[in-house]
Write an enzyme that holds these catalytic residues in place. Structure first.
Site, PDB file in Angstrom:
ATOM      1  N   HIS A   1       0.821  -1.220   0.000  1.00 15.69           N
ATOM      2  CA  HIS A   1       0.000   0.000   0.000  1.00 15.69           C
ATOM      3  C   HIS A   1       0.851   1.264   0.000  1.00 15.69           C
ATOM      4  CE1 HIS A   1      -4.022  -1.597   0.113  1.00 15.69           C
ATOM      5  NE2 HIS A   1      -3.652  -2.490   0.999  1.00 15.69           N
TER       6      HIS A   1
ATOM      7  N   ASP B   1      -6.914  -0.434   6.681  1.00 19.66           N
ATOM      8  CA  ASP B   1      -6.722  -1.770   7.261  1.00 19.66           C
ATOM      9  C   ASP B   1      -6.795  -1.750   8.782  1.00 19.66           C
ATOM     10  OD1 ASP B   1      -6.601  -3.561   5.126  1.00 19.66           O
ATOM     11  OD2 ASP B   1      -4.521  -3.066   4.697  1.00 19.66           O
TER      12      ASP B   1
ATOM     13  N   ARG C   1     -10.810  -1.039   9.684  1.00 23.58           N
ATOM     14  CA  ARG C   1     -11.800  -2.112   9.541  1.00 23.58           C
ATOM     15  C   ARG C   1     -11.835  -3.044  10.744  1.00 23.58           C
ATOM     16  NH1 ARG C   1      -9.567  -7.022   6.978  1.00 23.58           N
ATOM     17  NH2 ARG C   1      -7.357  -6.634   6.602  1.00 23.58           N
TER      18      ARG C   1
ATOM     19  N   HIS D   1     -12.799  -4.056   0.963  1.00 27.20           N
ATOM     20  CA  HIS D   1     -11.408  -4.286   0.548  1.00 27.20           C
ATOM     21  C   HIS D   1     -11.264  -5.277  -0.607  1.00 27.20           C
ATOM     22  CE1 HIS D   1      -9.320  -2.232   4.027  1.00 27.20           C
ATOM     23  NE2 HIS D   1     -10.593  -2.245   4.412  1.00 27.20           N
TER      24      HIS D   1
ATOM     25  N   ASP E   1      -5.635  -2.164  -3.207  1.00 26.36           N
ATOM     26  CA  ASP E   1      -6.142  -3.527  -2.998  1.00 26.36           C
ATOM     27  C   ASP E   1      -6.751  -4.138  -4.263  1.00 26.36           C
ATOM     28  OD1 ASP E   1      -5.453  -4.288  -0.421  1.00 26.36           O
ATOM     29  OD2 ASP E   1      -7.310  -3.553   0.507  1.00 26.36           O
TER      30      ASP E   1
ATOM     31  N   HIS F   1      -3.308 -16.063   0.656  1.00 23.46           N
ATOM     32  CA  HIS F   1      -3.610 -14.629   0.581  1.00 23.46           C
ATOM     33  C   HIS F   1      -2.469 -13.808   1.190  1.00 23.46           C
ATOM     34  CE1 HIS F   1      -6.469 -11.259   0.121  1.00 23.46           C
ATOM     35  NE2 HIS F   1      -5.675 -10.735   1.043  1.00 23.46           N
TER      36      HIS F   1
ATOM     37  N   ASP G   1      -0.205 -10.818  -0.291  1.00 23.13           N
ATOM     38  CA  ASP G   1      -0.266  -9.496   0.359  1.00 23.13           C
ATOM     39  C   ASP G   1       1.111  -9.046   0.828  1.00 23.13           C
ATOM     40  OD1 ASP G   1      -2.921  -8.694   0.222  1.00 23.13           O
ATOM     41  OD2 ASP G   1      -3.419  -9.280   2.283  1.00 23.13           O
TER      42      ASP G   1
HETATM   43  N1  DCM Z   1      -3.620  -6.063   9.793  1.00 20.74           N
HETATM   44  C1  DCM Z   1      -3.854  -5.066  10.746  1.00 20.74           C
HETATM   45  N2  DCM Z   1      -4.437  -5.406  11.933  1.00 20.74           N
HETATM   46  C2  DCM Z   1      -4.759  -6.685  12.176  1.00 20.74           C
HETATM   47  C3  DCM Z   1      -4.524  -7.696  11.219  1.00 20.74           C
HETATM   48  C4  DCM Z   1      -3.934  -7.340  10.023  1.00 20.74           C
HETATM   49  O1  DCM Z   1      -3.530  -3.901  10.510  1.00 20.74           O
HETATM   50  N3  DCM Z   1      -5.315  -7.002  13.362  1.00 20.74           N
HETATM   51  C5  DCM Z   1      -2.988  -5.678   8.544  1.00 20.74           C
HETATM   52  C6  DCM Z   1      -1.813  -6.548   8.196  1.00 20.74           C
HETATM   53  C7  DCM Z   1      -1.722  -6.429   6.721  1.00 20.74           C
HETATM   54  C8  DCM Z   1      -3.131  -5.975   6.270  1.00 20.74           C
HETATM   55  O2  DCM Z   1      -3.901  -5.804   7.453  1.00 20.74           O
HETATM   56  O3  DCM Z   1      -0.790  -5.387   6.433  1.00 20.74           O
HETATM   57  C9  DCM Z   1      -3.783  -6.960   5.345  1.00 20.74           C
HETATM   58  O4  DCM Z   1      -5.057  -6.459   5.023  1.00 20.74           O
HETATM   59  P1  DCM Z   1      -5.839  -7.007   3.751  1.00 20.74           P
HETATM   60  O5  DCM Z   1      -5.717  -8.505   3.837  1.00 20.74           O
HETATM   61  O6  DCM Z   1      -7.218  -6.423   3.881  1.00 20.74           O
HETATM   62  O7  DCM Z   1      -5.097  -6.410   2.579  1.00 20.74           O
HETATM   63  N1  DCM Z   2     -10.059 -10.799   2.005  1.00 21.77           N
HETATM   64  C1  DCM Z   2     -10.331 -10.980   0.658  1.00 21.77           C
HETATM   65  N2  DCM Z   2     -11.442 -11.669   0.294  1.00 21.77           N
HETATM   66  C2  DCM Z   2     -12.267 -12.183   1.216  1.00 21.77           C
HETATM   67  C3  DCM Z   2     -12.000 -12.023   2.584  1.00 21.77           C
HETATM   68  C4  DCM Z   2     -10.869 -11.310   2.963  1.00 21.77           C
HETATM   69  O1  DCM Z   2      -9.578 -10.505  -0.191  1.00 21.77           O
HETATM   70  N3  DCM Z   2     -13.359 -12.833   0.832  1.00 21.77           N
HETATM   71  C5  DCM Z   2      -8.828 -10.077   2.388  1.00 21.77           C
HETATM   72  C6  DCM Z   2      -9.029  -8.912   3.294  1.00 21.77           C
HETATM   73  C7  DCM Z   2      -7.734  -8.901   4.054  1.00 21.77           C
HETATM   74  C8  DCM Z   2      -7.323 -10.351   4.144  1.00 21.77           C
HETATM   75  O2  DCM Z   2      -8.021 -11.013   3.079  1.00 21.77           O
HETATM   76  O3  DCM Z   2      -6.748  -8.240   3.254  1.00 21.77           O
HETATM   77  C9  DCM Z   2      -7.627 -10.985   5.472  1.00 21.77           C
HETATM   78  O4  DCM Z   2      -8.990 -10.768   5.743  1.00 21.77           O
HETATM   79  P1  DCM Z   2      -9.629 -11.035   7.172  1.00 21.77           P
HETATM   80  O5  DCM Z   2      -8.801 -10.223   8.126  1.00 21.77           O
HETATM   81  O6  DCM Z   2     -11.049 -10.550   7.027  1.00 21.77           O
HETATM   82  O7  DCM Z   2      -9.513 -12.507   7.377  1.00 21.77           O
HETATM   83 ZN    ZN Z   3      -7.071  -3.639   2.535  1.00 21.02          ZN
HETATM   84 ZN    ZN Z   4      -5.176  -8.718   1.373  1.00 23.11          ZN
END
Ligand code: DCM
Ligand code: DCM
Ligand code: ZN
Ligand code: ZN
Ligand code: DCM
Length: 268
Positions: free
Chosen positions: A6, A45, A48, A60, A120, A149, A153
């Site tokens: 990002h 991030d 959420r 996302h 994203d 994933h 990422d």
């Molecule tokens: N992340 C965060 N807080 C959490 C878990 C994960 O900030 N409790 C961050 C770690 C990764 C990012 O979220 O940098 C991944 O987000 P996504 O999978 O939505 O891209």
């Molecule tokens: N994510 C995704 N597609 C989904 C669910 C989650 O791309 N159906 C992404 C969002 C975050 C990462 O995967 O970057 C982890 O999501 P989570 O923290 O909701 O498990």
């Molecule tokens: Zn994101």
């Molecule tokens: Zn992701």
């Protein structure tokens, strides 16, 4: 993407926006430094995971209900549910930024969302439903247990760059910016802006999602899920993925710059 992806997308964008756009978003983001975009690129991030930000978790990604590796494809009507998706979020927050009556607090939030979601949407697994975008596919990466994933990422971008600090992102962005201006992406970069229309954020961003989703069939799961479950992805799999990761981060940054330029010009 993780923080490295990002922040790199944001730095690439800051290298291409016009001076008016820089001033426009530095004002909205209350940050006059060179890191005004990168400094907020991961805010969505963190948000959420808060009670106030839970509503934004589905924004996302878009869960394309295709059938990789046989058949890839994204459809807004089929794949964006009532609770929202990344394409609907880009539409919503772009529209908010174009509203001259939007208050400063919501304008700040809308800018931070747009900066994050254009990143994203370029991560192939954010445009794929299978196993929650690969989150439920266990793998190992350089002998660490993780999931597919997370490998896309974070593990692969961080192995490529050698860290995930803000200076690491700035350094990667400098290299990608040079590749766009004078290097391997020079001849293609103009074509990255084809189909980009501020008056139609849905058709614009579904095209980005469609393009990224094609890599799910080509590069993420070329032989299907069963071929990688439980496997070590730090070797040949990583080598095949690197060109796609570099391309997608470069495209995201270049497109974010253009989108912010269009917004700052007020759709004129
Ligand atoms: N992340 C965060 N807080 C959490 C878990 C994960 O900030 N409790 C961050 C770690 C990764 C990012 O979220 O940098 C991944 O987000 P996504 O999978 O939505 O891209
Ligand atoms: N994510 C995704 N597609 C989904 C669910 C989650 O791309 N159906 C992404 C969002 C975050 C990462 O995967 O970057 C982890 O999501 P989570 O923290 O909701 O498990
Ligand atoms: Zn994101
Ligand atoms: Zn992701
Ligand atoms: N982070 C990352 N890559 C790692 C470890 C952490 O992108 N290998 C991100 C996730 C969080 C932030 O850095 O957004 C802070 O992580 P932590 O609280 O684990 O230090």
């Amino acid at each position: 993407w993780g923080s490295l992806g990002h922040e790199t997308v944001a730095y690439v964008a800051s290298n291409f926006v016009s001076p008016d756009t820089t001033w426009f978003f530095q004002t909205i983001l209350h940050n006059q430094t060179d890191s005004y975009l990168a400094g907020v690129a991961t805010w969505a991030d963190s948000f959420r995971y808060t009670a106030a930000g839970r509503f934004s978790a589905p924004f996302h990604f878009i869960d394309a209900e295709d059938d990789p590796p046989t058949s890839c494809g994204v459809k807004y009507s089929r794949d964006c549910p009532v609770e929202g998706c990344i394409v609907g979020a880009i539409l919503n927050y772009t529209t908010q930024l174009l509203d001259p009556d939007l208050d400063a607090v919501n304008r700040n939030m809308a800018a931070k969302f747009v900066i994050h979601f254009i990143g994203d949407i370029h991560q192939p697994l954010h445009d794929e439903n299978l196993d929650r975008g690969g989150n439920s596919i266990p793998v190992t990466f350089d002998n660490v247990q993780t999931n597919l994933h997370h490998v896309w990422d974070s593990n692969m971008p961080e192995k490529l760059v050698g860290g995930y600090s803000l200076p690491d992102a700035e350094k990667w962005a400098t290299a990608l910016t040079a590749a766009i201006k004078t290097g391997v992406y020079k001849t293609d970069a103009d074509s990255w802006l084809e189909g980009v229309y501020l008056r139609d954020p849905v058709s614009t961003s579904i095209k980005w999602a469609e393009e990224a989703n094609q890599f799910v069939c080509q590069t993420v799961l070329p032989e299907g899920k069963d071929a990688i479950v439980g496997k070590e992805l730090g070797g040949a799999y990583y080598e095949a993925a690197v060109p796609v990761i570099e391309l997608q981060v470069a495209r995201a940054g270049y497109r974010l710059a253009h989108w912010l330029d269009l917004i700052a010009a007020g759709g004129k």
